[in-house]
Write a protein that holds these residues in place. Structure first.
Motif, PDB file in Angstrom:
ATOM      1  N   LEU A 140       0.109 -11.999   2.188  1.00  0.00           N
ATOM      2  CA  LEU A 140       1.158 -12.743   1.098  1.00  0.00           C
ATOM      3  C   LEU A 140       2.047 -13.329   2.400  1.00  0.00           C
ATOM      4  N   PRO A 141       2.344 -14.426   1.284  1.00  0.00           N
ATOM      5  CA  PRO A 141       3.894 -15.071   2.316  1.00  0.00           C
ATOM      6  C   PRO A 141       4.953 -14.465   2.047  1.00  0.00           C
ATOM      7  N   SER A 142       5.566 -15.472   3.268  1.00  0.00           N
ATOM      8  CA  SER A 142       6.878 -15.045   3.520  1.00  0.00           C
ATOM      9  C   SER A 142       8.136 -15.879   4.353  1.00  0.00           C
ATOM     10  N   LYS A 150       5.696 -18.156   6.442  1.00  0.00           N
ATOM     11  CA  LYS A 150       5.212 -17.123   7.615  1.00  0.00           C
ATOM     12  C   LYS A 150       3.998 -16.179   6.417  1.00  0.00           C
TER      13      LYS A 150
ATOM     14  N   GLN B  52       5.409 -11.814  -1.978  1.00  0.00           N
ATOM     15  CA  GLN B  52       6.066 -12.178  -0.789  1.00  0.00           C
ATOM     16  C   GLN B  52       5.897 -10.912   0.198  1.00  0.00           C
ATOM     17  N   THR B  53       6.200 -10.952   1.154  1.00  0.00           N
ATOM     18  CA  THR B  53       6.184 -10.087   2.254  1.00  0.00           C
ATOM     19  C   THR B  53       7.504  -9.956   3.212  1.00  0.00           C
ATOM     20  N   PHE B  54       8.700  -9.143   3.495  1.00  0.00           N
ATOM     21  CA  PHE B  54       9.368  -8.823   4.359  1.00  0.00           C
ATOM     22  C   PHE B  54       8.966  -7.728   5.197  1.00  0.00           C
TER      23      PHE B  54
END
Lengths: 395, 186
Positions: A140-142, A150, B52-54
């Motif tokens: 997945l994007p960040s 990222k 999205q991932t953080f």
């Protein structure tokens, strides 16, 4: 102050690694860097903030040099702020969510703002986990505040994840090694380990501190068959201070101590190839963290995984997730013994670990067969480096 | 700015120049206690979605939109209807409620916050802690009172929450709406 190149993007990859636990983070990134260079002919820059720790697994590394090349990988001393000229490459990997140097982020952001510029593909290589949620987070994007994307890259045990680090020829090399018992005896000699007979049980120990280890050592003393425990200086040995009349910090590699039918050998540190061969040569391995955990699986030998402890015992959730997939097709009797000994070891439960170790011995033959079958099942046709290269290509 | 860990369903964040409403948050733990936050997002301009991932400590640009204290009124498929103190009604698409939909029940009195974008109600934020009744769960298997043994429970509205083993049918439990976690029996 370092200079930065904003318009040129070279074809190299940069891997950034902060050393947190001596050998784990650097162990994984060093293996990945070597594999990308050797098998994919990628020019890799490996930036490491602690070359002293790195030198334990790469003894020929000079910790005071700013830049040096080994196995085709450019190794840089990563100081903060960065005091080496940084040029953006094709890919940037921040290993285990380490924080990139400000200068590097600045270069990425500047390139992002220039319409015709190629921006390095920025990846966060995460920790290995067998938990289900990894499938949904991998790839997945960040989006960062600067607008730069990222990407989260999660290693894992199934097709939906980023795979597991494994060199292309590793299993062949291991099979050849294990086919000839002279190899292991030669290695033991080379490591200065004397008195080991070919039929003795040999157990490598590379764990964190735990009272479970003390209990196992006590049990092994009364084993009907001679047992040799191979332990490097460090955290495992610290757990065993009560076994020695001297301070454990004074022990030297090559020393051995006999307690009943248990011989405890102080193991010298070795490079990664040596460590793999050690795991291949032992009958049982007790490993920790991530890198040695994976290498123990590739060794095709039974093992105990001492997982990195987390707050609220969350590491036990991760342990359970791995045990579930490792035991998926195992008979209940074997599965129970193996899971319980792992759980007891991780919980430091002396009574349970001794009890389940005995049970494990009664199912050791099918467990050994399972350990032989496991690596190909776990790898799922594609290793981490090949999936990573493909991931970047597809981007 | 909020950290990713602080972001809740119903918040609106700016990503790459566009406003996105957070429909769902999922916090997990990576190695060495680091939090990973996965967000399900809907673009308020394009109506498109993404995930999205953080890292938990990543800073996200949350934007302050007009918000009104409202209470839930009724469901008119596919819209949830909320009402403010002056009896104005606002329709919120079921899709935009994300995980919060599991906690919406008839007659609930929880003060919610309805968020508006371009005068349209786009999301609803529940209070951090809400109380719901357990309508089904298996009886305690081992008589555990430590709170460490957990089991699934169905709450009013049909949602499922993992609760401590000692929780029984009919108990009222406090739930953290940010994580969906059981907090305590009340």
């Amino acid at each position: 102050m370092t200079t930065t190149h904003l318009t040129q993007v070279a074809k190299h990859w940069d891997i950034f690694c902060t050393v947190v636990d001596n050998y784990g983070d650097i162990g994984v990134t060093w293996r990945l860097a070597k594999q990308l260079a050797a098998e994919y002919h990628i020019a890799v820059n490996l930036w490491v903030d602690d070359l002293n720790s790195f030198s334990h697994i790469l003894p020929s590394l000079n910790p005071v040099l700013q830049q040096q090349i080994f196995n085709g990988v450019n190794i840089f001393q990563w100081n903060n702020p960065l005091d080496i000229d940084y040029q953006a490459g094709e890919v940037i990997i921040e290993a285990f969510a380490c924080e990139l140097p400000k200068q590097v982020k600045y270069v990425i952001e500047q390139l992002h703002q220039q319409p015709q510029s190629l921006v390095p593909y920025w990846l966060n290589l995460e920790y290995l986990s067998a938990e289900d949620w990894v499938d949904g987070c991998h790839g997945l994007p960040s989006t960062q505040p600067s607008g730069v994307k990222k990407w989260f890259y999660f290693p894992g045990f199934n097709q939906k994840t980023g795979g597991l680090i494994c060199e292309q020829n590793l299993f062949n090399e291991r099979e050849q090694w294990q086919a000839n018992p002279k190899n292991k005896m030669g290695l033991f000699n080379q490591l200065g380990l004397s008195g080991i007979n070919i039929d003795d049980s040999v157990i490598s120990v590379f764990s964190y501190e735990t009272p479970a280890l003390t209990a196992l050592m006590a049990q092994w003393q009364t084993s009907p068959k001679p047992i040799h425990a191979l332990i490097p200086k460090g955290r495992s040995l610290s757990s065993l201070a009560s076994f020695f009349t001297c301070d454990v910090s004074d022990l030297m590699p090559g020393q051995q101590f006999i307690f009943g039918n248990l011989t405890l050998h102080i193991l010298p540190m070795t490079d990664q190839t040596g460590f793999d061969r050690l795991l291949w040569s032992c009958d049982f391995n007790i490993v920790r963290g991530e890198d040695s955990f994976l290498r123990a699986q590739w060794a095709a030998k039974p093992f105990i995984w001492h997982i990195y402890p987390q707050e609220d015992d969350y590491h036990l959730v991760k342990l359970e997730a791995f045990m579930k997939i490792y035991c998926d097709n195992l008979a209940a009797e074997i599965s129970t013994a193996w899971c319980e000994v792992n759980l007891a070891f991780n919980q430091g439960d002396q009574h349970a670990v001794v009890n389940y170790w005995s049970q494990l011995n009664s199912v050791i033959l099918p467990l050994q067969q399972h350990a032989i079958n496991w690596p190909n099942n776990a790898l799922n046709d594609a290793d981490l480096a090949s999936r990573l290269v493909q991931f970047v290509k597809n981007s | 700015m909020k950290t990713a860990h602080e972001i809740r369903p119903g918040n609106v964040i700016m990503l790459d120049g566009s406003p996105w409403v957070v429909q769902k948050t999922e916090t997990t733990r990576s190695g060495r206690n680091a939090a990973i936050v996965k967000l399900k997002l809907k673009n308020l301009l394009l109506d498109s979605g993404t995930e999205q991932t953080f890292k938990g400590e990543d800073k996200l640009d949350d934007i302050v939109l007009e918000r009104l204290d409202c209470t839930y009124s009724y469901f008119a498929d596919p819209m949830y209807v909320f009402m403010d103190e002056e009896y104005n009604q606002y329709d919120v698409e079921a899709d935009n409620l994300g995980d919060a939909a599991a906690y919406i029940v008839d007659g609930m009195e929880d003060q919610c916050q309805v968020t508006f974008y371009n005068e349209k109600a786009i999301s609803v934020e529940l209070p951090v802690h809400i109380v719901r009744e357990v309508i089904y769960t298996e009886p305690s298997a081992r008589g555990d009172t430590s709170g460490k043994v957990m089991k699934p429970a169905t709450i009013t509205g049909g949602g499922t929450v993992t609760v401590a083993d000692f929780v029984k049918v009919g108990d009222k439990i406090e739930i953290d709406t940010r994580t969906g976690e059981f907090k305590k029996r009340v």
